[in-house]
Design a protein around this motif. Structure first.
Motif, PDB file in Angstrom:
ATOM      1  N   ARG A  41      10.050  -1.791  -0.162  1.00 25.48           N
ATOM      2  CA  ARG A  41       9.088  -2.473  -1.033  1.00 25.48           C
ATOM      3  C   ARG A  41       9.465  -3.944  -1.135  1.00 25.48           C
ATOM      4  NH1 ARG A  41       7.809   0.939  -6.568  1.00 25.48           N
ATOM      5  NH2 ARG A  41       7.209   2.948  -5.642  1.00 25.48           N
ATOM      6  N   ASP A  47      10.405   3.345  -0.926  1.00 25.11           N
ATOM      7  CA  ASP A  47       9.633   4.568  -1.092  1.00 25.11           C
ATOM      8  C   ASP A  47      10.120   5.558  -0.048  1.00 25.11           C
ATOM      9  OD1 ASP A  47       7.559   3.984  -3.172  1.00 25.11           O
ATOM     10  OD2 ASP A  47       7.073   2.373  -1.767  1.00 25.11           O
ATOM     11  N   GLN A 176       3.118   5.204  -2.296  1.00 20.19           N
ATOM     12  CA  GLN A 176       4.389   5.086  -3.002  1.00 20.19           C
ATOM     13  C   GLN A 176       4.895   6.437  -3.472  1.00 20.19           C
ATOM     14  OE1 GLN A 176       3.624   2.441  -6.325  1.00 20.19           O
ATOM     15  NE2 GLN A 176       2.890   4.089  -7.630  1.00 20.19           N
ATOM     16  N   ARG A 178       7.309   8.303  -6.496  1.00 19.34           N
ATOM     17  CA  ARG A 178       7.692   8.038  -7.887  1.00 19.34           C
ATOM     18  C   ARG A 178       8.392   9.266  -8.464  1.00 19.34           C
ATOM     19  NH1 ARG A 178       4.747   9.674 -12.096  1.00 19.34           N
ATOM     20  NH2 ARG A 178       2.871   9.909 -10.786  1.00 19.34           N
ATOM     21  N   SER A 198      -0.954   3.283  -4.432  1.00 15.88           N
ATOM     22  CA  SER A 198      -1.042   2.148  -5.343  1.00 15.88           C
ATOM     23  C   SER A 198      -2.095   1.196  -4.785  1.00 15.88           C
ATOM     24  CB  SER A 198       0.313   1.439  -5.450  1.00 15.88           C
ATOM     25  OG  SER A 198       0.230   0.325  -6.317  1.00 15.88           O
TER      26      SER A 198
END
Length: 212
Positions: A41, A47, A176, A178, A198
């Motif tokens: 990123r 990621d 992405q 998370r 995203s």
């Protein structure tokens, strides 16, 4: 399984192979494998994304931990039944894999053209940042669809909150990963990983140009 690659779902990621290959599934005698890739990123974090690839691609392309590769394909979903219930699995289905030796300016990009299949969920963070969650149904060949969670920010979030189920939209952004916590019982919490898009750009679509 591969079918026709429609233009309404285009994903491209570049990064470092982060795991060994492991068996995914087999369809009509064709074996598919999975591995993880670490994609940088701008914030200098990473990621960790899942890649699914056919043995037919691996016959001419080696994939080893530590390799720097470019993967082009589609972001797909499928349901995995387990003891915990029905779980939506998200993976990048590779159309091609290339070994690279230089950085790309955009190591993670995706374009989707699909249909809103749940009412967008609009909210603001404690710091006042606007967010909308969208579940997008993206048509695939053989009358299948992929269901892709998307998250929008700021003005895009406000705009998305005005949309309705069935609206055709086009989005651009990045995939992405998370981490989140799921409480198992009074004393145990499980850390899990969610995958989503995203969104950096969003506009109303036209069903007629879905495959263009």
């Amino acid at each position: 399984m591969n079918g026709v690659y429609l233009e309404n779902n285009q994903a491209e990621v570049m990064g470092t192979v982060d795991s060994e290959l492991f068996h995914s599934h087999e369809v009509y005698g064709e074996v598919f494998w999975c591995f993880k890739i670490s994609v940088p990123r701008l914030s200098e974090s990473f990621d960790i994304l899942m890649i699914t690839v056919s043995e037919r691609i691996l016959a001419t392309t080696s994939v080893n931990v530590g390799d720097e590769i470019l993967v082009k394909g589609q972001f797909r979903s499928y349901n995995n039944m387990s003891e915990e219930g029905n779980k939506l699995i998200l993976t990048i289905f590779a159309k091609s894999i290339e070994e690279i030796d230089s950085d790309m300016q955009t190591p993670n990009s995706i374009y989707l053209n699909g249909y809103i299949c749940k009412p967008p969920i609009y909210r603001t963070t404690p710091f006042g940042r606007e967010i909308s969650d969208i579940l997008l149904a993206v048509n695939r060949s053989y009358n299948k669809s992929d269901y892709i969670p998307c998250i929008t920010w700021g003005r895009n979030a406000k705009y998305a909150s005005t949309m309705n189920v069935g609206d055709n939209i086009k989005i651009w952004g990045r995939i992405q990963s998370r981490e989140y916590q799921k409480k198992i019982d009074e004393d145990n919490v499980l850390t899990k990983i969610a995958y989503e898009v995203s969104v950096s750009k969003l506009e109303a679509g036209n069903a007629e140009d879905e495959d263009e």
